[in-house]
Structure formats: C-alpha cells, structure tokens
Design a protein around this motif. Structure first.
Motif, PDB file in Angstrom:
ATOM      1  N   ASP A  13      39.523  48.563  25.316  1.00  0.00           N
ATOM      2  CA  ASP A  13      40.698  48.493  26.640  1.00  0.00           C
ATOM      3  C   ASP A  13      42.219  48.112  26.179  1.00  0.00           C
ATOM      4  O   ASP A  13      42.001  47.862  24.874  1.00  0.00           O
ATOM      5  CB  ASP A  13      39.347  47.143  27.661  1.00  0.00           C
ATOM      6  CG  ASP A  13      39.649  45.711  26.926  1.00  0.00           C
ATOM      7  OD1 ASP A  13      40.018  45.411  25.647  1.00  0.00           O
ATOM      8  OD2 ASP A  13      39.220  44.846  27.535  1.00  0.00           O
ATOM      9  N   ALA A  14      42.420  47.578  26.608  1.00  0.00           N
ATOM     10  CA  ALA A  14      43.970  47.317  26.678  1.00  0.00           C
ATOM     11  C   ALA A  14      43.987  46.585  25.266  1.00  0.00           C
ATOM     12  O   ALA A  14      45.051  46.753  24.625  1.00  0.00           O
ATOM     13  CB  ALA A  14      45.194  47.615  28.188  1.00  0.00           C
ATOM     14  N   ASN A  15      43.713  45.321  26.190  1.00  0.00           N
ATOM     15  CA  ASN A  15      43.690  44.323  24.982  1.00  0.00           C
ATOM     16  C   ASN A  15      43.285  44.367  23.059  1.00  0.00           C
ATOM     17  O   ASN A  15      43.548  44.035  22.205  1.00  0.00           O
ATOM     18  CB  ASN A  15      42.838  42.412  25.394  1.00  0.00           C
ATOM     19  CG  ASN A  15      42.640  41.943  25.607  1.00  0.00           C
ATOM     20  OD1 ASN A  15      44.259  41.731  24.752  1.00  0.00           O
ATOM     21  ND2 ASN A  15      42.999  40.787  26.347  1.00  0.00           N
ATOM     22  N   THR A  16      42.322  45.768  23.963  1.00  0.00           N
ATOM     23  CA  THR A  16      41.220  45.481  22.032  1.00  0.00           C
ATOM     24  C   THR A  16      42.529  46.559  21.321  1.00  0.00           C
ATOM     25  O   THR A  16      43.021  46.055  20.368  1.00  0.00           O
ATOM     26  CB  THR A  16      40.572  46.185  22.567  1.00  0.00           C
ATOM     27  OG1 THR A  16      39.288  45.979  23.133  1.00  0.00           O
ATOM     28  CG2 THR A  16      39.515  46.971  21.386  1.00  0.00           C
ATOM     29  N   LEU A  17      43.535  47.078  22.356  1.00  0.00           N
ATOM     30  CA  LEU A  17      43.950  48.340  21.836  1.00  0.00           C
ATOM     31  C   LEU A  17      45.564  47.589  21.821  1.00  0.00           C
ATOM     32  O   LEU A  17      45.729  47.867  19.748  1.00  0.00           O
ATOM     33  CB  LEU A  17      44.348  49.246  22.715  1.00  0.00           C
ATOM     34  CG  LEU A  17      43.718  50.361  23.293  1.00  0.00           C
ATOM     35  CD1 LEU A  17      44.572  51.373  23.622  1.00  0.00           C
ATOM     36  CD2 LEU A  17      43.369  51.354  21.887  1.00  0.00           C
ATOM     37  N   LEU A  18      45.588  46.505  21.803  1.00  0.00           N
ATOM     38  CA  LEU A  18      46.828  45.833  21.449  1.00  0.00           C
ATOM     39  C   LEU A  18      46.573  44.587  20.171  1.00  0.00           C
ATOM     40  O   LEU A  18      46.965  44.765  19.792  1.00  0.00           O
ATOM     41  CB  LEU A  18      46.953  44.137  22.556  1.00  0.00           C
ATOM     42  CG  LEU A  18      48.330  43.615  22.386  1.00  0.00           C
ATOM     43  CD1 LEU A  18      49.554  44.066  22.282  1.00  0.00           C
ATOM     44  CD2 LEU A  18      48.518  42.497  23.374  1.00  0.00           C
ATOM     45  N   ASP A  19      45.303  44.421  20.170  1.00  0.00           N
ATOM     46  CA  ASP A  19      44.535  43.717  19.143  1.00  0.00           C
ATOM     47  C   ASP A  19      45.152  44.563  17.841  1.00  0.00           C
ATOM     48  O   ASP A  19      44.935  44.645  16.951  1.00  0.00           O
ATOM     49  CB  ASP A  19      43.027  43.204  18.904  1.00  0.00           C
ATOM     50  CG  ASP A  19      43.245  42.352  20.143  1.00  0.00           C
ATOM     51  OD1 ASP A  19      44.336  41.407  20.318  1.00  0.00           O
ATOM     52  OD2 ASP A  19      41.993  41.855  21.140  1.00  0.00           O
ATOM     53  N   ILE A  20      44.608  46.065  17.727  1.00  0.00           N
ATOM     54  CA  ILE A  20      44.116  46.760  16.627  1.00  0.00           C
ATOM     55  C   ILE A  20      45.987  47.402  16.242  1.00  0.00           C
ATOM     56  O   ILE A  20      46.302  47.160  15.201  1.00  0.00           O
ATOM     57  CB  ILE A  20      43.777  47.936  17.028  1.00  0.00           C
ATOM     58  CG1 ILE A  20      42.385  48.148  17.166  1.00  0.00           C
ATOM     59  CG2 ILE A  20      43.909  48.798  16.115  1.00  0.00           C
ATOM     60  CD1 ILE A  20      42.009  49.687  18.399  1.00  0.00           C
ATOM     61  N   LEU A  21      46.495  47.497  17.604  1.00  0.00           N
ATOM     62  CA  LEU A  21      48.293  47.362  17.091  1.00  0.00           C
ATOM     63  C   LEU A  21      48.545  46.671  16.481  1.00  0.00           C
ATOM     64  O   LEU A  21      49.756  46.653  15.565  1.00  0.00           O
ATOM     65  CB  LEU A  21      49.298  48.024  18.751  1.00  0.00           C
ATOM     66  CG  LEU A  21      50.060  48.160  18.694  1.00  0.00           C
ATOM     67  CD1 LEU A  21      50.836  49.168  17.735  1.00  0.00           C
ATOM     68  CD2 LEU A  21      51.350  47.842  19.808  1.00  0.00           C
ATOM     69  N   LEU A  22      48.820  45.216  17.028  1.00  0.00           N
ATOM     70  CA  LEU A  22      48.942  43.829  16.033  1.00  0.00           C
ATOM     71  C   LEU A  22      48.538  44.006  14.559  1.00  0.00           C
ATOM     72  O   LEU A  22      49.324  43.486  13.749  1.00  0.00           O
ATOM     73  CB  LEU A  22      49.527  42.474  17.140  1.00  0.00           C
ATOM     74  CG  LEU A  22      49.929  42.623  18.224  1.00  0.00           C
ATOM     75  CD1 LEU A  22      49.736  41.749  19.063  1.00  0.00           C
ATOM     76  CD2 LEU A  22      51.226  43.551  18.330  1.00  0.00           C
ATOM     77  N   PHE A  23      47.717  44.896  14.867  1.00  0.00           N
ATOM     78  CA  PHE A  23      46.920  44.036  13.475  1.00  0.00           C
ATOM     79  C   PHE A  23      46.970  44.847  12.678  1.00  0.00           C
ATOM     80  O   PHE A  23      47.492  44.559  11.058  1.00  0.00           O
ATOM     81  CB  PHE A  23      45.307  44.912  13.213  1.00  0.00           C
ATOM     82  CG  PHE A  23      44.502  44.744  12.015  1.00  0.00           C
ATOM     83  CD1 PHE A  23      44.105  43.696  11.260  1.00  0.00           C
ATOM     84  CD2 PHE A  23      44.618  46.381  11.483  1.00  0.00           C
ATOM     85  CE1 PHE A  23      43.419  44.315  10.197  1.00  0.00           C
ATOM     86  CE2 PHE A  23      43.714  46.272  10.338  1.00  0.00           C
ATOM     87  CZ  PHE A  23      43.252  44.793   9.521  1.00  0.00           C
ATOM     88  N   ILE A  24      47.716  46.258  12.425  1.00  0.00           N
ATOM     89  CA  ILE A  24      48.253  47.640  11.188  1.00  0.00           C
ATOM     90  C   ILE A  24      49.649  47.159  11.584  1.00  0.00           C
ATOM     91  O   ILE A  24      50.383  47.800  10.618  1.00  0.00           O
ATOM     92  CB  ILE A  24      47.448  48.954  12.383  1.00  0.00           C
ATOM     93  CG1 ILE A  24      47.736  49.819  11.137  1.00  0.00           C
ATOM     94  CG2 ILE A  24      48.053  48.934  13.334  1.00  0.00           C
ATOM     95  CD1 ILE A  24      46.960  49.125   9.817  1.00  0.00           C
ATOM     96  N   LEU A  25      50.370  46.483  12.528  1.00  0.00           N
ATOM     97  CA  LEU A  25      51.909  46.885  12.738  1.00  0.00           C
ATOM     98  C   LEU A  25      52.070  46.677  11.671  1.00  0.00           C
ATOM     99  O   LEU A  25      53.292  46.880  10.542  1.00  0.00           O
ATOM    100  CB  LEU A  25      52.763  45.902  13.685  1.00  0.00           C
ATOM    101  CG  LEU A  25      53.670  46.524  14.484  1.00  0.00           C
ATOM    102  CD1 LEU A  25      53.762  48.209  14.479  1.00  0.00           C
ATOM    103  CD2 LEU A  25      54.056  45.316  15.014  1.00  0.00           C
TER     104      LEU A  25
END
Ligand code: CTP
Ligand code: MG
Length: 185
Positions: A13-25
């Motif tokens: 979901d969108a929340n997971t995508l946010l987690d991935i984005l903030l992880f790799i940022l």
C-alpha cells in the motif's frame, strides 16, 4: 514480529511505498549531492593512475564530493528520523546509522563504478549502466546488516533497481537542464 505489508506484494500500500522511499532516500541524497558540492579540490585518486595507464577513479571523483555525499546522506537520515520511524528498526539511532551506511555505501559504490569505467577505458562523464546501479548495489550491501529484514525481499530489491535506474536518468536530465551537469546523464 509484525509482518510488514511489503512481504506481500499483493497488499503493498501507499504506506509501504513511503517506508521504502524514506528507507532508501539517504542513498539518493548522497548520490545527488556531489554534483552540487563536488567538482573542486583534490581528486579522490590524487591524480594517480594504475599500471594500465589510466586513472584510478578519474577527475569526476573528488574528495570534497565524496565527503559531501556521505555527510548529506547522514543529514538526510537524521532529518527523516526526527519525523518518521521506519518500521523494523530497534530505535532512532539504529535508523540513523543504517541511513549513514546507505550514504557511505553509495559513495563507495559510485567510486567503484568509476574505477571499473576507467579499467574499461571509458572517459569520465561518459554514460554507462554502472552510473545508475553500482551505487545502489553497494549501498544495499553496506546497509544490509543494519536494515530491517522486510526491505530485503526480492520483490523490493528488484523494484528498487528498476525504479532507481529510471529515476537516475530522469534526475540527470533535470540536473542538465538546471545547468548543474554538462551532460544529461
Ligand atoms: N563528483 C565529485 N566527487 C564525487 C562524485 C561526483 O566531485 N565523489 C562531482 C564531479 O564534479 C562529477 C559530478 O559530480 O563530475 C558528476 O558525478 P558522476 O556522474 O558520478 O561523475 P562523472 O564525471 O560522470 O565521472 P565517472 O565517469 O567517473 O562517473
Ligand atoms: Mg556521470
């Protein structure tokens, strides 16, 4: 342990995508920052070459750029940790350290990519697939011991490489338009 939604692509979901984005940022920030801050001062290889008559890294890799990249990745991780807790980390410090390792790995991977390019006789500034992917590969390896397990699933890792490839190409075109880079790659 709570199973993160990313372990199941069908429920991503969108929340997971946010987690991935903030992880790799932190890795992305570290990769982008030297374009602005680098390009001056001593070279990472101090002008030295190897037995093949080519430079170790070449003029595109500077000490200032390297340090600026690692530092920017760390700052990015600190700022994210102030506002957001990525699931799977033991605490804020663990999250920040992992971000730092992503930035550090990014800059090592970036230099390693240049090292290989020089060995293959490619000029600095030339386009090569390693420009897009080597930094991510080394960043992910360096962060692995400190990262939450849910990130290191085939689905997410392959997805990161694909997204990063196109994001890198797009951001370099943008950097070229903004006159930050001479070439659009
Ligand atoms: N840069 C830097 N120090 C680094 C990495 C990058 O100063 N450690 C700066 C340089 O000005 C470099 C620019 O960021 O020219 C773009 O980086 P990159 O595309 O990675 O380098 P290239 O010049 O394309 O060289 P190479 O072929 O070795 O990747
Ligand atoms: Mg380049």
């Amino acid at each position: 342990m709570k199973i993160h939604a990313c372990m199941r692509p069908d429920v991503m979901d969108a929340n997971t995508l946010l987690d991935i984005l903030l992880f790799i940022l932190p890795a992305y920030v570290a990769n982008a920052f030297p374009v602005i801050a680098g390009g001056r001062g001593p070279k990472l290889d101090f002008g030295r070459g190897l037995g093949d008559g080519r430079r170790v890294f070449g003029d595109g890799k500077t000490v200032v750029g390297f340090i600026a990249g690692v530092f920017a990745g760390w700052v990015c991780a600190v700022v994210i940790a102030m506002y957001y807790q990525i699931p799977g980390f033991a605490g804020t410090d663990a999250q920040i350290f992992c971000g730092f390792m992503l930035g550090f790995g990014t800059m090592l991977g970036d230099a390693f990519g240049s090292f290989i390019k020089r060995r293959l006789g490619r000029e600095p500034g030339s386009q090569f697939i390693l420009d897009q992917l080597m930094f991510l590969a080394v960043a992910l390896v360096f962060a692995y011991p400190f990262a939450p397990q849910w990130v290191y699933t085939p689905f997410i890792i392959v997805g990161l490489f694909i997204v990063t490839y196109f994001l890198h190409i797009g951001s370099n075109i943008l950097a070229n338009r903004l006159k930050l880079k001479k070439v659009p790659w």
